[in-house]
Write a protein that holds these residues in place. Structure first.
Motif, PDB file in Angstrom:
ATOM      1  N   CYS A 126       0.838  -1.201   0.000  1.00  0.00           N
ATOM      2  CA  CYS A 126       0.000   0.000   0.000  1.00  0.00           C
ATOM      3  C   CYS A 126       0.872   1.251   0.000  1.00  0.00           C
ATOM      4  O   CYS A 126       1.972   1.266   0.565  1.00  0.00           O
ATOM      5  N   ASP A 130      -2.740   5.998   1.552  1.00  0.00           N
ATOM      6  CA  ASP A 130      -3.708   5.090   2.169  1.00  0.00           C
ATOM      7  C   ASP A 130      -3.259   4.671   3.565  1.00  0.00           C
ATOM      8  O   ASP A 130      -4.061   4.626   4.510  1.00  0.00           O
ATOM      9  N   ARG A 134      -5.254   5.543   7.109  1.00  0.00           N
ATOM     10  CA  ARG A 134      -5.967   4.438   7.735  1.00  0.00           C
ATOM     11  C   ARG A 134      -5.265   3.898   8.983  1.00  0.00           C
ATOM     12  O   ARG A 134      -5.925   3.457   9.915  1.00  0.00           O
ATOM     13  N   TRP A 164      -5.928  -1.137  -0.360  1.00  0.00           N
ATOM     14  CA  TRP A 164      -5.946  -1.476   1.060  1.00  0.00           C
ATOM     15  C   TRP A 164      -6.751  -2.752   1.297  1.00  0.00           C
ATOM     16  O   TRP A 164      -6.393  -3.586   2.137  1.00  0.00           O
TER      17      TRP A 164
END
Length: 352
Positions: A126, A130, A134, A164
């Motif tokens: 990732c 992202d 997150r 993700w």
């Protein structure tokens, strides 16, 4: 790390000329030799340089991972697992952030690579946007993480900017046969288990987690020993500005170092003093033993000399006492015998 397009339009990191390994390509040979049966202390050609394989202190915890030479898949799981392809390498996919790559990551990828006899392993990573939104800030940037993973010998292909959450479109795009992860439910804001649909399709192969290590654990160690690392870097010549610390923090660290140096000096002095005392006691014991032996020898000489001298004097003293006043007659006084007159007188007295 640069990106290049595959024939099917998928993006991957350039991996030094590795074959894309698409299902339509000619059947490649196995990517590695199977690991032989291992005895205690043996080196496993299928693990990186055999590190740790011969160390009995590590063997109990980290047994070498052997290649599964059978195409049989586990049947004891609560979900179905499809049989693997036999005419080409099975395309297995692992995804993650892989920040501060450690042996827990490496062993998971090694397991995936060895789940089947012929595996083409893809790793999805990732990006920072992202991950930071997150999960939080990473230590390494995305490019640093990509480059770190590129050097893992188990990985055949890196997919950068991986989603993700794995989607059906992503699986189809990269023609993935199996997704590999430990089979505990992995929850997110969108689902209680992001791999649920993959398990439902029979395209999930489980791996085992390595307990005792994680990126969070490593960061916790650094945070716990933050001042020690700051002091170490200051001693190496880095400036407070480079370390983003204030003047007061620098002085605090210098004071901590000074106190630490004093403690170490005290410990060394205590150890040195103890060793000196032990040495002096041993010398004193040796001296006492020597003195004891010396006086034992001298004592015997004194006793012999004293006895000889004392015996001569005793003979002289008692010899003089046995003689009388000076004429040589015995000194004992002898009472004279009574006369007849005295006896007669005594008899008349008794009769009265």
């Amino acid at each position: 790390m640069g990106k290049q397009e595959n024939d099917d339009g998928s993006r991957r990191a350039s991996g030094g000329g590795q074959a894309p390994g698409s299902p339509s390509s000619p059947k490649p040979t196995a990517t590695r030799s199977p690991s032989p049966s291992l005895g205690l202390g043996a080196m496993d050609p299928g693990s990186p340089m055999g590190l740790g394989d011969g160390d009995p202190n590590i063997l109990d915890t980290f047994r070498p991972i052997e290649t599964n030479m059978s195409y049989d898949v586990p049947t004891d799981k609560p979900y179905m697992i499809n049989p693997p392809p036999l005419d080409r390498p099975a395309r297995l996919y692992c995804d993650g952030i892989y920040d501060l790559v450690h042996y827990g990551h490496m062993r998971a990828l090694e397991q995936a690579k060895k789940l089947l006899p012929n595996v083409y392993l893809l790793v999805g990573m990732c990006n920072d946007a992202d991950t930071h939104s997150r999960k939080g800030k990473t230590v390494l940037t995305e490019n640093e993480r990509y480059e770190s993973m590129r050097h893992c010998r188990w990985v055949d292909e890196i997919i950068t900017d991986a989603p993700w959450i794995v989607t059906q479109e992503f699986l189809d795009q990269h023609q993935i046969d199996y997704v590999c992860h430990d089979d505990l439910p992995y929850a997110s804001a969108e689902s209680d288990d992001v791999y649920a649909f993959v398990k439902a399709q029979g395209r999930f192969l489980p791996t085992q987690r390595t307990d005792g290590v994680s990126t969070s654990d490593l960061i916790t160690r650094i945070v716990r020993d933050y001042d020690k690392y700051l002091r170490r870097n200051l001693e190496r010549g880095m400036s407070p500005k480079e370390l983003n610390i204030s003047f007061l923090k620098e002085q605090e660290l210098n004071l901590q170092k000074h106190v630490s140096d004093i403690r170490e000096q005290i410990k060394k002095n205590i150890r040195g003093t103890r060793e000196d005392l032990v040495g002096e006691l041993e010398d004193l014991k040796a001296e006492l033993r020597h003195t004891k032996l010396f006086w034992e020898d001298r004592g015997q000489d004194f006793v012999r000399g004293f006895s000889s001298m004392f015996g001569t004097q005793v003979t002289k003293i008692f010899g003089r006492k046995r003689r009388s006043g000076g004429d040589g007659s015995p000194s004992k006084r002898i009472r004279a015998a009574p006369s007849k007159d005295s006896l007669a007188s005594a008899s008349s007295e008794d009769s009265r």
